[in-house]
Design a protein around this motif. Structure first.
Motif, PDB file in Angstrom:
ATOM      1  N   LEU A  33     -14.965  77.138 -42.868  1.00 41.06           N
ATOM      2  CA  LEU A  33     -14.000  76.034 -42.991  1.00 41.06           C
ATOM      3  C   LEU A  33     -14.701  74.688 -43.088  1.00 41.06           C
ATOM      4  CD1 LEU A  33     -11.266  77.244 -40.468  1.00 41.06           C
ATOM      5  CD2 LEU A  33     -11.072  77.138 -42.970  1.00 41.06           C
ATOM      6  N   LEU A  34     -15.816  74.561 -42.403  1.00 40.61           N
ATOM      7  CA  LEU A  34     -16.598  73.321 -42.471  1.00 40.61           C
ATOM      8  C   LEU A  34     -17.117  73.104 -43.895  1.00 40.61           C
ATOM      9  CD1 LEU A  34     -17.527  71.076 -40.524  1.00 40.61           C
ATOM     10  CD2 LEU A  34     -19.636  72.374 -40.178  1.00 40.61           C
ATOM     11  N   ILE A  35     -17.571  74.173 -44.516  1.00 43.24           N
ATOM     12  CA  ILE A  35     -18.037  74.093 -45.905  1.00 43.24           C
ATOM     13  C   ILE A  35     -16.896  73.676 -46.826  1.00 43.24           C
ATOM     14  CG2 ILE A  35     -18.925  75.435 -47.858  1.00 43.24           C
ATOM     15  CD1 ILE A  35     -20.388  77.185 -45.742  1.00 43.24           C
ATOM     16  N   LEU A  36     -15.718  74.256 -46.614  1.00 45.23           N
ATOM     17  CA  LEU A  36     -14.576  73.965 -47.485  1.00 45.23           C
ATOM     18  C   LEU A  36     -14.055  72.540 -47.292  1.00 45.23           C
ATOM     19  CD1 LEU A  36     -12.684  77.368 -47.320  1.00 45.23           C
ATOM     20  CD2 LEU A  36     -13.997  76.430 -49.236  1.00 45.23           C
ATOM     21  N   ARG A  37     -14.234  71.989 -46.111  1.00 45.79           N
ATOM     22  CA  ARG A  37     -13.853  70.593 -45.928  1.00 45.79           C
ATOM     23  C   ARG A  37     -14.771  69.678 -46.748  1.00 45.79           C
ATOM     24  NH1 ARG A  37     -12.225  72.057 -40.577  1.00 45.79           N
ATOM     25  NH2 ARG A  37     -14.309  71.702 -39.698  1.00 45.79           N
ATOM     26  N   ALA A  38     -16.034  70.067 -46.862  1.00 41.37           N
ATOM     27  CA  ALA A  38     -16.989  69.275 -47.653  1.00 41.37           C
ATOM     28  C   ALA A  38     -16.850  69.542 -49.140  1.00 41.37           C
ATOM     29  CB  ALA A  38     -18.409  69.578 -47.193  1.00 41.37           C
ATOM     30  N   GLN A  39     -16.562  70.797 -49.486  1.00 40.82           N
ATOM     31  CA  GLN A  39     -16.419  71.177 -50.901  1.00 40.82           C
ATOM     32  C   GLN A  39     -15.247  72.150 -51.014  1.00 40.82           C
ATOM     33  OE1 GLN A  39     -20.020  72.475 -52.923  1.00 40.82           O
ATOM     34  NE2 GLN A  39     -18.837  73.683 -54.395  1.00 40.82           N
ATOM     35  N   PRO A  40     -14.040  71.645 -51.268  1.00 42.94           N
ATOM     36  CA  PRO A  40     -12.828  72.475 -51.218  1.00 42.94           C
ATOM     37  C   PRO A  40     -12.803  73.649 -52.195  1.00 42.94           C
ATOM     38  CG  PRO A  40     -12.261  70.156 -51.127  1.00 42.94           C
ATOM     39  CD  PRO A  40     -13.728  70.223 -51.461  1.00 42.94           C
ATOM     40  N   ASP A  41     -13.598  73.609 -53.247  1.00 39.32           N
ATOM     41  CA  ASP A  41     -13.588  74.700 -54.225  1.00 39.32           C
ATOM     42  C   ASP A  41     -14.824  75.597 -54.100  1.00 39.32           C
ATOM     43  OD1 ASP A  41     -15.451  72.909 -55.122  1.00 39.32           O
ATOM     44  OD2 ASP A  41     -14.839  73.007 -57.240  1.00 39.32           O
ATOM     45  N   HIS A  42     -15.500  75.577 -52.953  1.00 37.12           N
ATOM     46  CA  HIS A  42     -16.730  76.368 -52.784  1.00 37.12           C
ATOM     47  C   HIS A  42     -16.377  77.864 -52.847  1.00 37.12           C
ATOM     48  CE1 HIS A  42     -20.426  77.967 -51.105  1.00 37.12           C
ATOM     49  NE2 HIS A  42     -20.965  76.762 -51.106  1.00 37.12           N
ATOM     50  N   PRO A  43     -16.796  78.581 -53.888  1.00 38.13           N
ATOM     51  CA  PRO A  43     -16.324  79.957 -54.080  1.00 38.13           C
ATOM     52  C   PRO A  43     -16.820  80.945 -53.023  1.00 38.13           C
ATOM     53  CG  PRO A  43     -17.968  79.396 -55.732  1.00 38.13           C
ATOM     54  CD  PRO A  43     -17.657  78.132 -55.007  1.00 38.13           C
ATOM     55  N   ASP A  44     -18.088  80.834 -52.621  1.00 42.45           N
ATOM     56  CA  ASP A  44     -18.612  81.772 -51.630  1.00 42.45           C
ATOM     57  C   ASP A  44     -17.900  81.615 -50.287  1.00 42.45           C
ATOM     58  OD1 ASP A  44     -20.446  83.054 -53.255  1.00 42.45           O
ATOM     59  OD2 ASP A  44     -22.029  81.609 -52.851  1.00 42.45           O
ATOM     60  N   ALA A  45     -17.650  80.371 -49.891  1.00 38.60           N
ATOM     61  CA  ALA A  45     -16.963  80.140 -48.622  1.00 38.60           C
ATOM     62  C   ALA A  45     -15.547  80.705 -48.670  1.00 38.60           C
ATOM     63  CB  ALA A  45     -16.938  78.645 -48.299  1.00 38.60           C
ATOM     64  N   HIS A  46     -14.858  80.479 -49.780  1.00 43.59           N
ATOM     65  CA  HIS A  46     -13.506  81.037 -49.935  1.00 43.59           C
ATOM     66  C   HIS A  46     -13.540  82.565 -49.869  1.00 43.59           C
ATOM     67  CE1 HIS A  46     -10.757  77.740 -50.605  1.00 43.59           C
ATOM     68  NE2 HIS A  46     -11.555  77.173 -51.505  1.00 43.59           N
ATOM     69  N   HIS A  47     -14.460  83.157 -50.630  1.00 41.18           N
ATOM     70  CA  HIS A  47     -14.517  84.620 -50.690  1.00 41.18           C
ATOM     71  C   HIS A  47     -14.835  85.224 -49.333  1.00 41.18           C
ATOM     72  CE1 HIS A  47     -16.294  88.598 -51.501  1.00 41.18           C
ATOM     73  NE2 HIS A  47     -15.406  88.654 -52.468  1.00 41.18           N
ATOM     74  N   ASN A  48     -15.821  84.679 -48.655  1.00 39.19           N
ATOM     75  CA  ASN A  48     -16.225  85.247 -47.369  1.00 39.19           C
ATOM     76  C   ASN A  48     -15.188  85.003 -46.290  1.00 39.19           C
ATOM     77  OD1 ASN A  48     -18.490  85.921 -48.775  1.00 39.19           O
ATOM     78  ND2 ASN A  48     -19.885  84.595 -47.668  1.00 39.19           N
ATOM     79  N   LEU A  49     -14.509  83.859 -46.352  1.00 41.75           N
ATOM     80  CA  LEU A  49     -13.428  83.594 -45.405  1.00 41.75           C
ATOM     81  C   LEU A  49     -12.277  84.574 -45.626  1.00 41.75           C
ATOM     82  CD1 LEU A  49     -12.449  81.751 -43.121  1.00 41.75           C
ATOM     83  CD2 LEU A  49     -11.499  80.228 -44.867  1.00 41.75           C
ATOM     84  N   ALA A  50     -12.003  84.879 -46.886  1.00 38.39           N
ATOM     85  CA  ALA A  50     -10.967  85.865 -47.201  1.00 38.39           C
ATOM     86  C   ALA A  50     -11.354  87.242 -46.680  1.00 38.39           C
ATOM     87  CB  ALA A  50     -10.747  85.924 -48.712  1.00 38.39           C
ATOM     88  N   ALA A  51     -12.614  87.624 -46.888  1.00 33.56           N
ATOM     89  CA  ALA A  51     -13.081  88.924 -46.395  1.00 33.56           C
ATOM     90  C   ALA A  51     -12.962  89.003 -44.874  1.00 33.56           C
ATOM     91  CB  ALA A  51     -14.529  89.150 -46.829  1.00 33.56           C
ATOM     92  N   LEU A  52     -13.253  87.898 -44.203  1.00 32.93           N
ATOM     93  CA  LEU A  52     -13.126  87.845 -42.750  1.00 32.93           C
ATOM     94  C   LEU A  52     -11.678  88.031 -42.329  1.00 32.93           C
ATOM     95  CD1 LEU A  52     -14.575  87.297 -40.039  1.00 32.93           C
ATOM     96  CD2 LEU A  52     -14.204  84.864 -40.433  1.00 32.93           C
ATOM     97  N   ALA A  53     -10.764  87.389 -43.035  1.00 33.20           N
ATOM     98  CA  ALA A  53      -9.341  87.537 -42.719  1.00 33.20           C
ATOM     99  C   ALA A  53      -8.876  88.972 -42.936  1.00 33.20           C
ATOM    100  CB  ALA A  53      -8.518  86.577 -43.583  1.00 33.20           C
ATOM    101  N   MET A  54      -9.325  89.597 -44.005  1.00 33.35           N
ATOM    102  CA  MET A  54      -8.922  90.983 -44.277  1.00 33.35           C
ATOM    103  C   MET A  54      -9.458  91.917 -43.209  1.00 33.35           C
ATOM    104  SD  MET A  54      -7.043  90.663 -46.982  1.00 33.35           S
ATOM    105  CE  MET A  54      -6.863  92.186 -47.941  1.00 33.35           C
ATOM    106  N   GLN A  55     -10.676  91.640 -42.713  1.00 34.30           N
ATOM    107  CA  GLN A  55     -11.229  92.449 -41.629  1.00 34.30           C
ATOM    108  C   GLN A  55     -10.339  92.413 -40.393  1.00 34.30           C
ATOM    109  OE1 GLN A  55     -15.521  90.789 -42.087  1.00 34.30           O
ATOM    110  NE2 GLN A  55     -15.710  92.535 -40.732  1.00 34.30           N
TER     111      GLN A  55
END
Length: 260
Positions: A33-55
């Motif tokens: 989330l810290l990465i996304l606050r700095a760069q809202p379209d950061h693809p790796d942060a979005h993808h990994n955060l999604a994977a974490l939520a699915m877990q």
């Protein structure tokens, strides 16, 4: 300055991934989330955060992040695969169908696309039928030895109805009969938990554990099967095989006599 920001984000991403892999999920989420606050379209942060939520069984949280990752880099194979899979798992069948029809990144094989299509069709079928009806379809495929076609349907049944033990039992069987004992283990263990009084499944689980070299656990499963059905010839025979492989020949001979 831009290079420093990029380097900082890369360092944060490495920290987040390390925390994620170490099971420090709250810290990983904070860093993503810290990465996304700095760069809202950061693809790796979005993808990994999604994977974490699915877990953590939070698909409603994960799906928008998978979409954001794919939207940022639509040609990235893993982002495409993850987003389509999440759409299927969360029941967004029309959106998944449209995305599959639009084409896919070049690195993705046709076999993977076909598997996604089969998974989509299986879940759609399961969602329109009662578990027993789906089980009837599975038994027909099983009797025709159509194990490859039966597997996605069995997986869909187990996923949609996790307390329905027969779905897990069929999933274990089709994987086992395709020679994939390691992948059959988890659904067999799930079946044993849900159908605790089913001697056949304890016997099957013992056989799988034996295939994997886990002889002490296999012995316990065979003994549980025989506790439930003392006259179970296959259980006595399999127990004999396990005891013999463990060098306990007198006990093995006794089990073989009981089988006879």
């Amino acid at each position: 300055m831009a290079a420093t920001t990029s380097d900082s984000l890369a360092a944060l991403l490495r920290q987040a991934i390390a925390a994620h892999k170490a099971g420090q999920f709250a810290e990983a989420q904070r860093l993503y989330l810290l990465i996304l606050r700095a760069q809202p379209d950061h693809p790796d942060a979005h993808h990994n955060l999604a994977a974490l939520a699915m877990q953590h069984q939070q698909p409603a949280i994960g799906l928008p992040h998978f979409k954001a990752a794919w939207w940022a880099r639509p040609s990235h194979a893993q982002y495409w695969l993850s987003y389509v899979s999440a759409l299927i798992e969360t029941g967004h069948y029309d959106a998944a169908t449209q995305l599959l029809a639009q084409g896919h990144p070049n690195e993705i094989t046709e076999a993977k696309v076909q598997a996604l299509g089969q998974r989509l069709a299986a879940l759609q079928a399961v969602d329109t039928k009662a578990p027993d009806q789906t089980m009837g379809d599975l038994v027909a495929m099983f009797n025709q030895r159509n194990f490859e076609q039966a597997e996605p349907l069995a997986l869909a049944l187990a996923t949609r109805h996790p307390q329905y033990g027969m779905g897990w039992k069929m999933l274990a069987a089709v994987r086992k009969l395709q020679g994939r004992s390691a992948e059959a283990l988890l659904p067999m263990q799930q079946t044993a938990a849900l159908l605790a009084n089913d001697p056949e499944n304890h016997n099957n689980l013992g056989g799988t554990l034996s295939d994997l070299g886990r002889m002490a656990e296999a012995e316990a499963c065979f003994r549980q099967a025989l506790l439930l059905r003392p006259s179970y010839a296959d259980g006595h025979f399999n127990l004999g095989n396990t005891l013999r492989s463990m060098g306990r020949h007198q006990e093995a001979a006794a089990s073989y006599r009981r089988a006879l």
